[in-house]
Design a protein around this motif. Structure first.
Motif: not given
Ligand SMILES: [Mg+2]
Length: 221
Positions: A1-25
């Motif tokens: 896999m040469s193209k970039p894959i970003f993995l969004i991890i959280g310091s905990d659950t419910g900390v804004g992973k989905t918000v950040l993933t949606a914003l980056l997208t």
């Protein structure tokens, strides 16, 4: 896999992973990049997957954004077992790889924290290493944030720790710790890998230049 894959991890659950993933997208799409946002494993409803499905412009089916979903709001491993199901790392990696071949960039939202069990014998750390993904840690900018960032960094193998980017999510109103955390953290890690996301009152409104710049920096310019 040469193209970039970003993995969004959280310091905990419910900390804004989905918000950040949606914003980056959203930001990548604004820039004309063909991007897929995935939430491979959901437990306790598919709200995150639906948000990413929308953020990605519905170019993928919801079942492609999120192939594995379980009803109980528990760690996915336990939620799956309650339905006599299981998820294995190889299948998840294979799915992400298939999507990656069709898009320029893939952003994957993990579930829970770095070491929350995702499936049989694996967690987000295993997924990160298998995908050789770029790790982005989301952490609320509050008292305790420094410890959480350092714990996650310590849990990563050296090479992954070097690539780690950290996003401190600002609270609605600045506090003494939200003001001092970025300064102290910048002394403890590579400052260019530390980002502060302003508080966003309305996620639907146009991205301000500050937010755009933060997202662009995370995505590597
Ligand atoms: Mg989420």
């Amino acid at each position: 896999m040469s193209k970039p894959i970003f993995l969004i991890i959280g310091s905990d659950t419910g900390v804004g992973k989905t918000v950040l993933t949606a914003l980056l997208t959203r930001r990548l799409r604004e820039r004309g990049v063909r991007v897929a946002a995935l939430k491979p494993i959901c437990s306790g409803g598919r709200d995150d997957a639906r948000q990413l499905h929308s953020a990605g412009g519905k170019t993928l089916a919801l079942d492609e954004v999120n192939p594995w979903h379980f009803r109980a709001p528990l760690a996915p491993l336990i939620a799956a077992r309650r339905e006599s199901k299981s998820v294995n790392l190889r299948d998840v990696v294979q799915h992400i790889g298939q999507v990656n071949r069709r898009f320029e960039t893939v952003i994957v939202e993990g579930a829970g924290g770095l070491l929350s069990p995702l499936g049989e014998n694996f967690d987000s750390l295993d997924l990160l290493l298998k995908l050789r993904a770029m790790p982005i840690l989301v952490c609320p900018n509050r008292l305790g944030a420094i410890n959480q960032v350092l714990l996650v960094r310590k849990a990563l193998p050296k090479a992954a720790a070097k690539k780690l980017q950290v996003v401190l999510v600002s609270p609605p109103r600045a506090t003494a710790s939200s003001r001092s955390n970025p300064t102290l953290l910048a002394d403890l890690m590579e400052p260019s890998r530390l980002h502060v996301l302003p508080w966003l009152r309305n996620l639907q409104s146009p991205l301000t230049p500050t937010v755009q710049a933060t997202l662009d920096a995370l995505l590597g310019g």
